[in-house]
Design a protein around this motif. Sequence first.
Motif, PDB file in Angstrom:
ATOM      1  N   SER A 202       0.991  -1.212   0.057  1.00 43.22           N
ATOM      2  CA  SER A 202      -0.116  -0.073  -0.108  1.00 43.22           C
ATOM      3  C   SER A 202       0.949   1.371   0.057  1.00 43.22           C
TER       4      SER A 202
ATOM      5  N   GLN B  72       1.112   5.221   1.432  1.00 46.09           N
ATOM      6  CA  GLN B  72       0.350   6.188   2.511  1.00 46.09           C
ATOM      7  C   GLN B  72       0.936   7.568   2.292  1.00 46.09           C
TER       8      GLN B  72
ATOM      9  N   VAL C 178      -3.623   9.033   4.814  1.00 46.59           N
ATOM     10  CA  VAL C 178      -4.095   8.175   3.847  1.00 46.59           C
ATOM     11  C   VAL C 178      -3.732   7.179   3.452  1.00 46.59           C
ATOM     12  N   GLU C 179      -4.360   5.935   3.357  1.00 46.66           N
ATOM     13  CA  GLU C 179      -3.627   4.576   2.801  1.00 46.66           C
ATOM     14  C   GLU C 179      -4.497   4.233   1.571  1.00 46.66           C
ATOM     15  N   ALA C 180      -3.792   4.019   0.648  1.00 50.24           N
ATOM     16  CA  ALA C 180      -4.220   3.541  -0.680  1.00 50.24           C
ATOM     17  C   ALA C 180      -3.978   2.137  -1.102  1.00 50.24           C
TER      18      ALA C 180
ATOM     19  N   LEU D 118      -7.205   1.194  -6.035  1.00 52.91           N
ATOM     20  CA  LEU D 118      -8.153   2.578  -6.064  1.00 52.91           C
ATOM     21  C   LEU D 118      -8.708   2.992  -4.855  1.00 52.91           C
TER      22      LEU D 118
ATOM     23  N   GLN E  61      -8.965   4.400  -0.956  1.00 49.57           N
ATOM     24  CA  GLN E  61      -8.268   4.991  -0.184  1.00 49.57           C
ATOM     25  C   GLN E  61      -9.107   5.140   1.315  1.00 49.57           C
TER      26      GLN E  61
ATOM     27  N   TRP F  92      -9.066   6.760   4.812  1.00 51.84           N
ATOM     28  CA  TRP F  92      -8.454   8.154   5.722  1.00 51.84           C
ATOM     29  C   TRP F  92      -8.629   7.723   7.065  1.00 51.84           C
TER      30      TRP F  92
ATOM     31  N   SER G 232     -13.688   6.947   3.463  1.00 52.40           N
ATOM     32  CA  SER G 232     -13.092   6.076   2.276  1.00 52.40           C
ATOM     33  C   SER G 232     -13.324   6.993   1.014  1.00 52.40           C
TER      34      SER G 232
ATOM     35  N   ARG H 234      -4.701   9.346  -6.338  1.00 57.42           N
ATOM     36  CA  ARG H 234      -4.339  10.325  -5.673  1.00 57.42           C
ATOM     37  C   ARG H 234      -4.565  11.875  -6.211  1.00 57.42           C
TER      38      ARG H 234
ATOM     39  N   GLY I  55     -10.090  11.774  -5.535  1.00 58.18           N
ATOM     40  CA  GLY I  55     -10.923  10.698  -4.908  1.00 58.18           C
ATOM     41  C   GLY I  55     -12.244  10.966  -4.672  1.00 58.18           C
TER      42      GLY I  55
END
Length: 203
Positions: free
Chosen positions: A86, A88, A96-98, A101, A103, A105, A122, A127, A130
């Motif tokens: 992932s 961040q 934010v971690e993706a 597609l 993400q 928060w 979410s 990036r 979103g």
Amino acid sequence: MPSLYPSLLGAAWSALAPPVQRLHAGGARARGRFRVRRGRALAARLLAALLRMPEAAEDVAVTLAVEPRADGERWIRTFGARLLRSTQWRSGDLLVEALGLVQCWFRLRAEGGALVFEQVRSTIGLRGFGLPLPRWLAPRVEGRAEALRDEVQVDVRIFAPVAGLLVAYEGRVARGGDDEAASARAGEAASARAGAPAPGSSP
């Protein structure tokens, strides 16, 4: 410049236990043993398999490599032979971690020396672009990292709409050397050679 987690937590960073600080200070290499559970519902099993989430196991070797970047961090985890990666970054006062597609928060807080991840929303997309996901469509992630002597006890649960629990993993990790990073990168390279898709999930 302070790394991602210290900059987000500010003064609260000093309230974290030292092992938790070391794991989240940027550039961590760690290894440990985890118990992994998957949801029992058919939809959960199918979705977890599609997203290549870790397989259920009572005792699986785990490695972690955190790669600092100018705009955040890349987290590369291996659960046995299964790769989970992932990215961040910081947006305002949120992490934010993706994963693919999607993400998630989080608001971070220190609680009795532990680091707690409180998900606030979410989004889906790229990036910087979103679209908010309504609660009934949004994944939900619960995460906590706390010190246990010189190790860090990690507890993460990932839920999906309708399907319920997708995967939960818990166990201990300890900071290590560069061999963990090499192991994680080797797993990632093998996955890429096999044409496996990137998973589309922390701590």
